[in-house]
Design an enzyme around this catalytic site. Structure first.
Site, PDB file in Angstrom:
ATOM      1  N   GLU A   1       6.484  -4.014   7.386  1.00 54.15           N
ATOM      2  CA  GLU A   1       5.056  -4.206   7.067  1.00 54.15           C
ATOM      3  C   GLU A   1       4.798  -5.555   6.392  1.00 54.15           C
ATOM      4  O   GLU A   1       3.647  -5.998   6.322  1.00 54.15           O
ATOM      5  CB  GLU A   1       4.562  -3.083   6.149  1.00 54.15           C
ATOM      6  CG  GLU A   1       4.493  -1.721   6.829  1.00 54.15           C
ATOM      7  CD  GLU A   1       4.030  -0.608   5.882  1.00 54.15           C
ATOM      8  OE1 GLU A   1       3.844   0.504   6.365  1.00 54.15           O
ATOM      9  OE2 GLU A   1       3.864  -0.852   4.674  1.00 54.15           O
TER      10      GLU A   1
ATOM     11  N   HIS B   1      -1.053   3.845  10.521  1.00 53.16           N
ATOM     12  CA  HIS B   1       0.137   4.706  10.425  1.00 53.16           C
ATOM     13  C   HIS B   1       0.034   5.930  11.334  1.00 53.16           C
ATOM     14  O   HIS B   1       0.419   7.030  10.951  1.00 53.16           O
ATOM     15  CB  HIS B   1       0.341   5.167   8.987  1.00 53.16           C
ATOM     16  CG  HIS B   1       0.610   4.068   8.016  1.00 53.16           C
ATOM     17  ND1 HIS B   1      -0.373   3.239   7.541  1.00 53.16           N
ATOM     18  CD2 HIS B   1       1.755   3.653   7.432  1.00 53.16           C
ATOM     19  CE1 HIS B   1       0.151   2.361   6.698  1.00 53.16           C
ATOM     20  NE2 HIS B   1       1.437   2.584   6.617  1.00 53.16           N
TER      21      HIS B   1
ATOM     22  N   HIS C   1       0.869  -1.188   0.000  1.00 47.66           N
ATOM     23  CA  HIS C   1       0.000   0.000   0.000  1.00 47.66           C
ATOM     24  C   HIS C   1       0.902   1.233   0.000  1.00 47.66           C
ATOM     25  O   HIS C   1       1.888   1.281   0.717  1.00 47.66           O
ATOM     26  CB  HIS C   1      -0.901   0.009   1.236  1.00 47.66           C
ATOM     27  CG  HIS C   1      -0.146   0.042   2.529  1.00 47.66           C
ATOM     28  ND1 HIS C   1      -0.276  -0.906   3.516  1.00 47.66           N
ATOM     29  CD2 HIS C   1       0.774   0.917   3.015  1.00 47.66           C
ATOM     30  CE1 HIS C   1       0.528  -0.620   4.518  1.00 47.66           C
ATOM     31  NE2 HIS C   1       1.175   0.471   4.257  1.00 47.66           N
TER      32      HIS C   1
ATOM     33  N   HIS D   1      10.906  -1.141   2.041  1.00 48.46           N
ATOM     34  CA  HIS D   1      10.963   0.315   1.898  1.00 48.46           C
ATOM     35  C   HIS D   1      11.379   0.979   3.202  1.00 48.46           C
ATOM     36  O   HIS D   1      11.159   0.445   4.278  1.00 48.46           O
ATOM     37  CB  HIS D   1       9.675   0.927   1.361  1.00 48.46           C
ATOM     38  CG  HIS D   1       8.423   0.794   2.188  1.00 48.46           C
ATOM     39  ND1 HIS D   1       7.866  -0.413   2.541  1.00 48.46           N
ATOM     40  CD2 HIS D   1       7.587   1.731   2.698  1.00 48.46           C
ATOM     41  CE1 HIS D   1       6.746  -0.213   3.224  1.00 48.46           C
ATOM     42  NE2 HIS D   1       6.560   1.091   3.346  1.00 48.46           N
TER      43      HIS D   1
HETATM   44  C1  DHB Z   1       4.885   5.038   1.342  1.00 47.54           C
HETATM   45  C2  DHB Z   1       4.784   3.693   1.696  1.00 47.54           C
HETATM   46  C3  DHB Z   1       4.015   3.305   2.800  1.00 47.54           C
HETATM   47  O1  DHB Z   1       3.899   2.018   3.230  1.00 47.54           O
HETATM   48  C4  DHB Z   1       3.304   4.242   3.528  1.00 47.54           C
HETATM   49  O2  DHB Z   1       2.515   3.810   4.513  1.00 47.54           O
HETATM   50  C5  DHB Z   1       3.430   5.597   3.189  1.00 47.54           C
HETATM   51  C6  DHB Z   1       4.224   5.984   2.095  1.00 47.54           C
HETATM   52  C7  DHB Z   1       5.694   5.471   0.145  1.00 47.54           C
HETATM   53  O3  DHB Z   1       6.439   4.674  -0.428  1.00 47.54           O
HETATM   54  O4  DHB Z   1       5.547   6.634  -0.251  1.00 47.54           O
HETATM   55 FE    FE Z   2       2.738   1.779   5.088  1.00 45.54          FE
END
Ligand code: DHB
Ligand code: FE
Length: 279
Positions: free
Chosen positions: A240, A59, A12, A193
């Site tokens: 995550e 979040h 997401h 990420h």
């Molecule tokens: C991004 C990824 C995430 O899982 C999130 O919760 C907010 C931003 C991103 O890659 O921009």
């Molecule tokens: Fe996220």
């Protein structure tokens, strides 16, 4: 008893909401991401779930640092999107299933998971985006929903092994629910990420692809890693992926891989999609 049909696990990223709102699905940047979804939608049209148990991480919207449950389960008649400003037009509330929510909470507490039960629960992009991607433009969403939220925001986080056990217990709970409903598990999060700090933008494609490969055949593989290991391997927000593991844990017996897609990056994130079916 209720039937578990399988799982859909997906990344997401808030910017997906803006891309949907602006109809950018065919844009060269977005096309390889959105192109992953038609086979998942076709599978859903075939297996016809009535309910999605949606495993995601909040979040800082519904739970903030002052009160941070490790595991929370929604027990509301409706769930309102309250993500701020990401470009998706106002979404109608998602319809809950109180009977399954309370059965899940009672079963999990009886299995020694200390759940926070939430009779009010605001949801964010981690909850809304998979549903928008899987049932595009269908508002209200055609399946009833039960949110299961796992803390990935404030340490300590639950271990991969603990999340897998939670998944097993969720699977047992659904299968012991006296209902003719068909249930799909959705896991929303990851893959690698990192949004902040010196390694902002970090992505580990090799690890992500191995994780996806193992998730079908050997889901316990990833439980060898501690949370600190997973942060190192996948980034601070890469943890995550615990949502994928929990959803996988809930699938009973043999599973087969129906579909997978992987594309890097979308925003700062390695985006993955997997559909697994209970055989
Ligand atoms: C991004 C990824 C995430 O899982 C999130 O919760 C907010 C931003 C991103 O890659 O921009
Ligand atoms: Fe996220």
């Amino acid at each position: 008893m209720a039937t578990i049909v399988g799982s859909v696990t997906t990344s997401h990223v808030p910017a997906i909401g803006r891309a949907i709102a602006q109809n950018l699905q065919q844009d060269p940047y977005w096309q390889p991401f959105f192109a992953g979804f038609p086979p998942a939608r076709e599978w859903l049209a075939r297996v016809k779930p009535d309910i999605a148990v949606l495993i995601y991480n909040d979040h800082g919207l519904n739970f903030f640092l002052d009160k941070m449950p490790t595991f929370a389960v929604g027990a509301a008649a409706q769930y309102h999107n309250a993500d701020e400003g990401w470009g998706l037009p106002t979404l109608p509330p998602y319809v809950g299933d109180l009977d399954l929510s309370w059965h899940l909470i009672e079963s999990l507490v009886a299995e020694e998971f200390d759940i926070t039960s939430c009779q009010e629960m605001l949801v964010d992009h981690a909850f809304t985006l998979p549903l928008e991607l899987l049932w595009p433009g269908q508002r209200p969403c055609p399946v009833r929903t039960v949110p299961v939220c796992i803390n990935t925001v404030q340490f300590p986080l639950p271990s991969a092994a603990r999340c897998f056990k939670l998944g097993l217990a969720i699977g047992r709970a659904i299968e012991s629910w006296d209902s003719a409903a068909r249930v799909v598990l959705i896991g929303s999060g990851g893959l690698s990420h990192q949004l902040d700090g010196q390694r902002a933008g970090f992505i580990n494609k090799e690890f992500d692809l191995l994780f996806m490969e193992k998730l079908t055949s050997d889901p316990l593989w990833v439980t060898r890693y501690s949370i600190a290991d997973l942060v190192e391997l996948t980034g601070t927000q890469g943890v995550e992926l615990l949502m994928w593991l929990t959803a996988r844990g809930a699938l009973p017996g043999e599973v087969s891989l129906v579909h997978a897609n992987y594309h890097v990056p979308i925003s700062n994130t390695a985006s993955g999609l997997m559909v697994m079916e209970v055989v």
